[in-house]
Design an enzyme around this catalytic site. Structure first.
Site, short mmCIF file in Angstrom:
data_model
loop_
_atom_site.label_atom_id
_atom_site.label_comp_id
_atom_site.label_asym_id
_atom_site.label_seq_id
_atom_site.Cartn_x
_atom_site.Cartn_y
_atom_site.Cartn_z
N LYS A 163 0.83 -1.22 0.00
CA LYS A 163 0.00 0.00 0.00
C LYS A 163 0.86 1.26 0.00
CE LYS A 163 -2.28 -0.68 3.83
NZ LYS A 163 -1.73 -1.92 4.38
N ARG A 218 -9.89 1.41 9.10
CA ARG A 218 -9.40 0.08 9.45
C ARG A 218 -10.38 -0.67 10.32
NH1 ARG A 218 -3.50 0.78 8.90
NH2 ARG A 218 -2.41 -1.03 9.61
N ARG A 236 11.36 -0.76 10.51
CA ARG A 236 10.31 -0.33 11.44
C ARG A 236 10.26 -1.28 12.63
NH1 ARG A 236 4.87 0.79 8.10
NH2 ARG A 236 4.05 -0.43 9.82
N ARG A 256 -0.01 -8.19 13.69
CA ARG A 256 -0.65 -7.22 12.79
C ARG A 256 -1.49 -7.94 11.74
NH1 ARG A 256 4.49 -4.50 10.78
NH2 ARG A 256 3.19 -3.46 9.25
N ARG A 289 11.55 -5.67 4.87
CA ARG A 289 11.26 -4.29 4.45
C ARG A 289 12.20 -3.31 5.16
NH1 ARG A 289 5.27 -1.86 4.95
NH2 ARG A 289 5.50 -2.10 7.18
P1 ADP Z 1 0.69 -1.66 7.99
O1 ADP Z 1 -0.52 -1.48 7.17
O2 ADP Z 1 1.87 -2.11 7.17
O3 ADP Z 1 0.47 -2.46 9.23
P2 ADP Z 1 0.69 1.12 8.91
O4 ADP Z 1 1.84 2.04 8.86
O5 ADP Z 1 -0.51 1.45 8.10
O6 ADP Z 1 1.25 -0.31 8.56
O7 ADP Z 1 0.19 0.99 10.45
C1 ADP Z 1 1.08 0.70 11.49
C2 ADP Z 1 0.32 0.66 12.83
O8 ADP Z 1 -0.27 1.95 13.08
C3 ADP Z 1 -0.85 -0.32 12.89
O9 ADP Z 1 -0.42 -1.61 13.23
C4 ADP Z 1 -1.72 0.33 13.98
O10 ADP Z 1 -1.22 0.05 15.27
C5 ADP Z 1 -1.54 1.81 13.73
N1 ADP Z 1 -2.59 2.35 12.82
C6 ADP Z 1 -2.39 2.83 11.56
N2 ADP Z 1 -3.56 3.23 11.01
C7 ADP Z 1 -4.52 2.98 11.94
C8 ADP Z 1 -5.93 3.14 11.98
N3 ADP Z 1 -6.61 3.63 10.93
N4 ADP Z 1 -6.59 2.75 13.11
C9 ADP Z 1 -5.94 2.26 14.16
N5 ADP Z 1 -4.60 2.06 14.20
C10 ADP Z 1 -3.89 2.42 13.10
#
Ligand code: ADP
Length: 230
Positions: free
Chosen positions: A13, A88, A160, A171, A127
């Site tokens: 993404k 999400r 990360r 996750r 990554r």
């Molecule tokens: P990925 O999709 O690769 O897990 P992201 O950078 O989108 O990585 O998200 C990393 C973390 O940030 C998630 O595991 C969560 O803890 C938090 N997070 C990101 N976006 C949201 C959201 N919309 N609602 C709740 N937590 C979020």
């Protein structure tokens, strides 16, 4: 136009959202990046989010919704925006629906990058990311030209914290249980499923093919020929 990019962690993404946003000339908004910036700046929100993110869970809906609505109220979002990692949860989806209605924006276009879950752990643990410009690399498939450094600005790449194997698995579990049902909420709308287990260039070409007719109809964004990507 409002674009929503869905897909499990590690589905690409972040890479696609940068390409699409550049091509269309709209901001790419990643709630994950925003939360990491809050942690970096040691804000109250960052402190609340830190341990949740480190364990692979989801930050509370109220916090994320507030952060998101503040961001999309900025002037650069006026002609559209792309959301990566939001909504999400079903609660977030409802919040976004109301926000779109209030602002009289068009219904969102959904791009769902689908990758078999068993391919994700390897992708995420290999990554690396540039902390300065955000560009994403993969040691297996898209390594930087000089090992350990960003091709664009020479900054040392970082892993990360939540890309460690146990957190990655959590996750993916969270995605499957909580976020996957959000896709069903949008399935009747302008929904496009894209196979994410191919090279970024192929995927981007498919996405531009989907968006091109919609972009000209909407009159939003730059469009034009997509750039060639290796
Ligand atoms: P990925 O999709 O690769 O897990 P992201 O950078 O989108 O990585 O998200 C990393 C973390 O940030 C998630 O595991 C969560 O803890 C938090 N997070 C990101 N976006 C949201 C959201 N919309 N609602 C709740 N937590 C979020």
């Amino acid at each position: 136009m409002v674009l929503l990019l869905f897909g499990p962690p590690g589905s690409g993404k972040g890479t696609q959202s940068r390409l699409i946003a550049n091509w269309l000339g709209v901001p790419a908004i990643s709630t994950g990046d925003m939360l990491r910036a809050e942690i970096q700046a040691a804000t109250a929100l960052g402190q609340a989010a830190q341990s949740i993110m480190a364990s692979g869970g989801l930050v509370g809906d109220d916090l994320v919704n507030k952060m998101l609505s503040h961001r999309v109220a900025q002037p650069d979002c006026r002609s559209g925006f792309l959301l990566d990692g939001y909504p999400r949860t079903l609660e977030q989806a409802g919040f976004l629906d109301r926000l779109i209605d209030e602002r009289r924006l068009k219904k969102p276009i959904i791009l769902h990058l689908d990758v078999p879950l068993d391919a994700l752990v390897g992708r995420l643990t290999s990554r690396r990311q540039c902390p300065k410009c955000g560009r994403i690399y993969n040691l297996l498939h898209q390594p930087p030209k000089t090992a350990g450094f960003c091709d664009d600005d020479g900054t040392p790449l970082v892993t990360r914290k939540d890309d460690q194997e146990d957190v990655v698995k959590e996750r993916i579990r969270t995605y499957d249980a909580v976020s996957r049902p959000v896709i069903a909420h949008y399935q009747d709308s302008n929904y496009h499923q894209i196979r994410g287990d191919r090279s970024p260039g192929y995927i981007f070409e498919e996405i531009t093919g989907i968006l091109e007719p919609l972009v000209s109809k909407n009159g939003a964004g730059g469009g034009g020929k997509p750039p060639i990507i290796e």
